[in-house]
Design an enzyme around this catalytic site. Structure first.
Site, PDB file in Angstrom:
ATOM      1  NE  ARG A  51     -61.209 -19.403  -4.663  1.00 16.61           N
ATOM      2  CZ  ARG A  51     -60.541 -18.263  -4.679  1.00 16.61           C
ATOM      3  NH1 ARG A  51     -60.380 -17.620  -5.782  1.00 16.61           N
ATOM      4  NH2 ARG A  51     -60.000 -17.772  -3.573  1.00 16.61           N
ATOM      5  CB  THR A  52     -66.583 -21.843  -0.807  1.00 14.36           C
ATOM      6  OG1 THR A  52     -65.283 -22.345  -1.095  1.00 14.36           O
ATOM      7  CG2 THR A  52     -67.496 -22.999  -0.450  1.00 14.36           C
ATOM      8  CE  LYS A  80     -75.657  -9.601  19.214  1.00 16.43           C
ATOM      9  NZ  LYS A  80     -77.094  -9.607  18.926  1.00 16.43           N
ATOM     10  NE  ARG A 101     -64.780 -22.037   3.693  1.00 19.97           N
ATOM     11  CZ  ARG A 101     -64.013 -21.760   2.634  1.00 19.97           C
ATOM     12  NH1 ARG A 101     -63.265 -20.661   2.626  1.00 19.97           N
ATOM     13  NH2 ARG A 101     -63.984 -22.569   1.602  1.00 19.97           N
ATOM     14  CG  HIS A 129     -63.546 -27.274   0.937  1.00 18.34           C
ATOM     15  ND1 HIS A 129     -64.854 -26.981   0.614  1.00 18.34           N
ATOM     16  CD2 HIS A 129     -62.813 -26.202   0.537  1.00 18.34           C
ATOM     17  CE1 HIS A 129     -64.898 -25.775   0.055  1.00 18.34           C
ATOM     18  NE2 HIS A 129     -63.676 -25.287  -0.008  1.00 18.34           N
TER      19      HIS A 129
HETATM   20  N1   CP Z   1     -61.292 -22.988  -2.825  1.00 18.05           N
HETATM   21  C1   CP Z   1     -61.872 -22.296  -1.855  1.00 18.05           C
HETATM   22  O1   CP Z   1     -62.423 -22.853  -0.900  1.00 18.05           O
HETATM   23  O2   CP Z   1     -61.777 -20.924  -2.007  1.00 18.05           O
HETATM   24  P1   CP Z   1     -62.350 -19.859  -0.989  1.00 18.05           P
HETATM   25  O3   CP Z   1     -61.577 -20.003   0.303  1.00 18.05           O
HETATM   26  O4   CP Z   1     -62.135 -18.517  -1.653  1.00 18.05           O
HETATM   27  O5   CP Z   1     -63.788 -20.150  -0.759  1.00 18.05           O
END
Ligand code: CP
Length: 305
Positions: A51-52, A80, A101, A129
């Site tokens: 999703r993100t 590396k 991320r 998040h």
């Molecule tokens: N909600 C969320 O962060 O989903 P993903 O881990 O799929 O990005």
């Protein structure tokens, strides 16, 4: 130039403004279709995501911009030994904004200190998040018409759940919000979150293990996954993972206008039999995630329509 690493960096007015722009995007998508023309987003994801990452990429395309992407540490020069700082400096030469991320808490903050373009934290370990929190806030606002005066229950892994910590932090700013914290003893909300957020802001809260007993009180039920990747031993994960499973019988005495949220991915904690219940909102939440990221990208790039 401004990055977004922690939801607390946004004032309540700014959150309300992001939600207002998101609502306008929902009503008038064409108005926004060229606003990022000539701009590029780099997504740098060193931890799995559906999703993100894809919502950021979809958001940028819907704003008329372009995307470049690193979808795993293994497929980049991080494998590396390249540092986060050098990777951020490098991506700044290619893109106007970065969404990152990383499994290490603080890595997006380090990236933001070395990048010359805005960096958005797209999840750092068990820490923060913020764009999931903006997603959750937009979902609650669109579904309930307000962010104040409600009872919100958080269920599952409240210890490691970064989405839970960030949403509690954001919701604690609004008046009349009561928090019900439902978890096994081992996955209780960390003391620092209770002390620094709930008690500091004078929020009413209670902790319980009695899931069914509290459901009738709730306006929002925020379910979470017990995250295998955050456990140090498999035995503890297996013992705790199925402690709370939302099934139709548990909703018998729930409010008719309850809304059920989940940041997803779901594993076993919400039965698929709930998916068609009008109170289930978790797939609408996915859609709102794309819209609020459109609003955020525009804000951090200083773009308006
Ligand atoms: N909600 C969320 O962060 O989903 P993903 O881990 O799929 O990005």
């Amino acid at each position: 130039m401004r990055s977004l690493i922690d939801i607390q960096e946004l004032s309540t007015d700014e959150i309300n403004e992001l939600i207002a722009v998101a609502s306008d995007i929902i009503d008038n998508p064409k108005k926004y279709s060229e606003v990022c023309h000539g701009k590029k987003l780099a997504t740098m994801f060193f931890e799995p995501s559906t999703r993100t990452r894809l919502s950021f990429e979809s958001a940028m395309y819907e704003l008329g911009g372009n995307v470049i992407s690193v979808s795993s540490a293994e497929s980049s020069s991080a494998a590396k030994g390249e540092s986060v700082a050098d990777t951020a400096r490098t991506l700044s030469c290619y893109a106007d904004i970065i969404a990152m991320r990383h499994p290490k808490e603080g890595a997006p903050l380090v990236a933001s200190m070395h990048a010359s373009v805005p960096v958005i934290n797209a999840g750092d370990g068990g820490h923060n998040h913020p764009t999931q929190t903006l997603t959750d806030l937009l979902t609650i606002f669109r579904e309930k018409g307000r962010l104040d005066n409600m009872t919100i229950g958080f269920c599952g892994d409240l210890k490691f759940g970064r989405t839970v910590h960030s949403l509690i932090s954001a919701m604690s700013r609004y008046s009349g919000v009561k928090f019900v914290l439902i978890s096994p003893e081992e996955l209780k909300l960390p003391s620092y979150v209770k002390r620094d957020i709930l008690r500091k802001n004078g929020c009413e809260y209670k902790q319980t293990t009695d899931f069914e007993g509290v459901i009738p009180e709730l306006d929002i039920l925020y379910m979470t996954r017990v995250q295998r990747e955050r456990f140090f031993n498999e035995e503890d994960y297996l013992r705790l993972k199925d402690r709370y499973i939302l099934t139709p019988d548990k909703l018998e005495n729930a409010k008719p206008d309850l809304r059920i949220l989940h940041p997803l991915p779901r594993v076993n904690e919400i039965s698929v039999a709930i998916d068609n219940d009008p109170r289930a909102c978790y797939f609408k939440q996915v859609y709102y995630g794309k819209i609020i990221r459109m609003s955020l990208i525009m804000k951090l790039l200083g773009l308006e329509v």
